[in-house]
Design a protein around this motif. Sequence first.
Motif, PDB file in Angstrom:
ATOM      1  N   LYS A  88       0.870  -1.302  -0.056  1.00 47.78           N
ATOM      2  CA  LYS A  88       0.269   0.020  -0.114  1.00 47.78           C
ATOM      3  C   LYS A  88       0.956   1.287   0.007  1.00 47.78           C
ATOM      4  N   LYS A  89       2.282   1.092   0.566  1.00 48.29           N
ATOM      5  CA  LYS A  89       2.923   2.409   0.606  1.00 48.29           C
ATOM      6  C   LYS A  89       3.293   2.705  -0.720  1.00 48.29           C
ATOM      7  N   THR A  90       3.801   1.885  -1.529  1.00 50.29           N
ATOM      8  CA  THR A  90       4.395   2.001  -2.639  1.00 50.29           C
ATOM      9  C   THR A  90       3.167   2.775  -3.781  1.00 50.29           C
ATOM     10  N   ALA A  91       1.767   2.248  -3.527  1.00 47.60           N
ATOM     11  CA  ALA A  91       0.791   2.363  -4.278  1.00 47.60           C
ATOM     12  C   ALA A  91       0.572   4.044  -3.785  1.00 47.60           C
ATOM     13  N   ALA A  92       0.250   4.259  -2.460  1.00 47.03           N
ATOM     14  CA  ALA A  92       0.081   5.540  -2.100  1.00 47.03           C
ATOM     15  C   ALA A  92       0.962   6.852  -2.853  1.00 47.03           C
ATOM     16  N   LEU A  93       2.304   6.561  -2.986  1.00 45.52           N
ATOM     17  CA  LEU A  93       3.238   7.375  -3.430  1.00 45.52           C
ATOM     18  C   LEU A  93       3.054   7.436  -4.829  1.00 45.52           C
ATOM     19  N   SER A 118       2.122  10.924   7.205  1.00 50.62           N
ATOM     20  CA  SER A 118       2.174   9.261   7.527  1.00 50.62           C
ATOM     21  C   SER A 118       0.895   8.703   7.435  1.00 50.62           C
ATOM     22  N   LEU A 119       0.350   9.269   6.060  1.00 45.39           N
ATOM     23  CA  LEU A 119      -0.855   8.631   5.611  1.00 45.39           C
ATOM     24  C   LEU A 119      -0.625   7.218   5.328  1.00 45.39           C
ATOM     25  N   GLU A 120       0.325   7.003   4.637  1.00 50.65           N
ATOM     26  CA  GLU A 120       0.795   5.594   4.239  1.00 50.65           C
ATOM     27  C   GLU A 120       1.034   4.513   5.290  1.00 50.65           C
ATOM     28  N   ASP A 121       1.326   5.248   6.316  1.00 49.09           N
ATOM     29  CA  ASP A 121       1.465   4.356   7.691  1.00 49.09           C
ATOM     30  C   ASP A 121       0.413   4.450   8.490  1.00 49.09           C
ATOM     31  N   MET A 122      -0.636   4.911   8.167  1.00 48.90           N
ATOM     32  CA  MET A 122      -1.917   4.912   9.198  1.00 48.90           C
ATOM     33  C   MET A 122      -2.764   3.612   9.243  1.00 48.90           C
ATOM     34  N   GLU A 123      -3.440   3.111  10.187  1.00 52.15           N
ATOM     35  CA  GLU A 123      -4.379   1.916  10.191  1.00 52.15           C
ATOM     36  C   GLU A 123      -5.257   2.131   9.372  1.00 52.15           C
ATOM     37  N   PRO A 124      -6.189   1.101   8.553  1.00 49.54           N
ATOM     38  CA  PRO A 124      -7.242   1.423   7.802  1.00 49.54           C
ATOM     39  C   PRO A 124      -8.148   1.777   8.772  1.00 49.54           C
ATOM     40  N   ALA A 151     -17.853  -2.090  -6.983  1.00 55.81           N
ATOM     41  CA  ALA A 151     -18.128  -0.593  -6.452  1.00 55.81           C
ATOM     42  C   ALA A 151     -16.870  -0.095  -5.908  1.00 55.81           C
ATOM     43  N   LEU A 152     -16.466   1.167  -6.047  1.00 57.08           N
ATOM     44  CA  LEU A 152     -15.163   1.756  -5.360  1.00 57.08           C
ATOM     45  C   LEU A 152     -15.629   2.636  -4.604  1.00 57.08           C
ATOM     46  N   TYR A 153     -15.106   2.839  -3.445  1.00 60.77           N
ATOM     47  CA  TYR A 153     -15.516   3.935  -2.336  1.00 60.77           C
ATOM     48  C   TYR A 153     -14.223   4.737  -2.015  1.00 60.77           C
ATOM     49  N   ASP A 154     -14.452   6.075  -1.873  1.00 57.05           N
ATOM     50  CA  ASP A 154     -13.463   6.845  -1.191  1.00 57.05           C
ATOM     51  C   ASP A 154     -13.725   7.095   0.144  1.00 57.05           C
ATOM     52  N   VAL A 155     -12.981   6.508   1.206  1.00 49.95           N
ATOM     53  CA  VAL A 155     -13.275   6.388   2.646  1.00 49.95           C
ATOM     54  C   VAL A 155     -12.437   7.601   3.255  1.00 49.95           C
ATOM     55  N   SER A 156     -12.685   8.697   3.823  1.00 51.62           N
ATOM     56  CA  SER A 156     -11.942   9.693   4.333  1.00 51.62           C
ATOM     57  C   SER A 156     -12.217   9.910   5.849  1.00 51.62           C
ATOM     58  N   LYS A 157     -11.047  10.329   6.444  1.00 51.96           N
ATOM     59  CA  LYS A 157     -11.231  10.677   7.944  1.00 51.96           C
ATOM     60  C   LYS A 157     -10.603  11.973   8.222  1.00 51.96           C
ATOM     61  N   ARG A 158     -11.577  12.888   8.392  1.00 54.16           N
ATOM     62  CA  ARG A 158     -11.317  14.081   8.751  1.00 54.16           C
ATOM     63  C   ARG A 158     -10.579  14.959   7.535  1.00 54.16           C
ATOM     64  N   ASP A 159      -9.265  15.315   7.938  1.00 49.81           N
ATOM     65  CA  ASP A 159      -8.306  15.859   6.721  1.00 49.81           C
ATOM     66  C   ASP A 159      -7.157  15.181   6.917  1.00 49.81           C
ATOM     67  N   LEU A 160      -7.441  13.731   7.133  1.00 48.06           N
ATOM     68  CA  LEU A 160      -6.044  12.846   7.230  1.00 48.06           C
ATOM     69  C   LEU A 160      -5.767  12.256   5.830  1.00 48.06           C
ATOM     70  N   GLY A 161      -6.773  12.265   4.945  1.00 43.23           N
ATOM     71  CA  GLY A 161      -6.656  11.729   3.541  1.00 43.23           C
ATOM     72  C   GLY A 161      -7.770  10.648   3.275  1.00 43.23           C
ATOM     73  N   VAL A 162      -7.609   9.909   2.175  1.00 42.25           N
ATOM     74  CA  VAL A 162      -8.502   9.038   1.674  1.00 42.25           C
ATOM     75  C   VAL A 162      -8.272   7.917   1.474  1.00 42.25           C
ATOM     76  N   GLN A 163      -8.745   6.790   1.765  1.00 44.28           N
ATOM     77  CA  GLN A 163      -8.341   5.460   1.412  1.00 44.28           C
ATOM     78  C   GLN A 163      -9.443   4.785   0.545  1.00 44.28           C
ATOM     79  N   PHE A 164      -8.837   4.412  -0.679  1.00 48.11           N
ATOM     80  CA  PHE A 164      -9.972   3.839  -1.518  1.00 48.11           C
ATOM     81  C   PHE A 164     -10.021   2.427  -1.525  1.00 48.11           C
TER      82      PHE A 164
END
Length: 270
Positions: free
Chosen positions: A3-8, A44-50, A87-100
């Motif tokens: 996931k870290k590579t994909a995020a970058l 630290s977005l790529e290191d955050m827990e899902p 289906a593809l969802y974008d899942v956001s948490k406050r302003d921390l980023g988006v997990q697709f």
Amino acid sequence: MNKKTAALSLALLLLLPGCQNQQSAAPMPVSTPIPTPTATPASSLEDMEPWWVGIDLEDLPTEEEPVYQAGDVTWRLTCAEPALDLALYDVSKRDLGVQFVLRHGEDLGEVYRSPGVSSDAFYSLHAGDFDGDGEREFAVGMYRMFVLCELDGENCTALVYDESQYVPQIQSALEVQLAEDSVTLYCGGSSAVYRPATESPGRVGFQEDYSSLPFWFTFSDDSIRAVFPLMGYVEESHTGSLFATLRYTLAYDGHQLTAQNFQLEDMAGV
């Protein structure tokens, strides 16, 4: 791919509208400026827990609006293909980023992460047995790239195909010969020539910035194909024309995508 590579690699959500089929997409005008994708800011977005796990599937939205709110986590339907049960969802948490997150039936899996999401982003969803193992894989198409996914419960193996792969593949497949008044391309036993009209004098060039050209991918018959129109131009007048098309297939062996069967076609009438 982790996931870290994909995020970058995937903070590019810019451009075309909606969730639609890429297979019939036409090339964009060559005069259209192409924004450069921006890198994910150091965080630290790529290191955050899902934050998308543990959801009740019945609560997930089936349309873009309204969204589903679970505490400080927001689920929004980004794109759907009901015929494929995808289906593809974008899942956001406050302003921390988006997990697709990709959903197929009862299975969920995170495809990639991004610092943000734009309503102008372009997505398409596809399915096929691309590696011939009898199981379907899924592709999330985006602007100038796609992610090939294998879902297993709450796990998702994601493989990115973007300019870091296709640019060197095209460069290896094409031989470019420049003259004062023309450019000739060779690929295998085929060739294509660009020679501008006499009313456009000036030195001829070839657009080798492949990542800025209009192109698209198709997903059908359990195969993945790439289509790259190629452009020549006159340096002094800044005019250009698409004069050839490079097509190739992408073979998937369950671990990597390999470009093969390159075909160069001269555009009729150019």
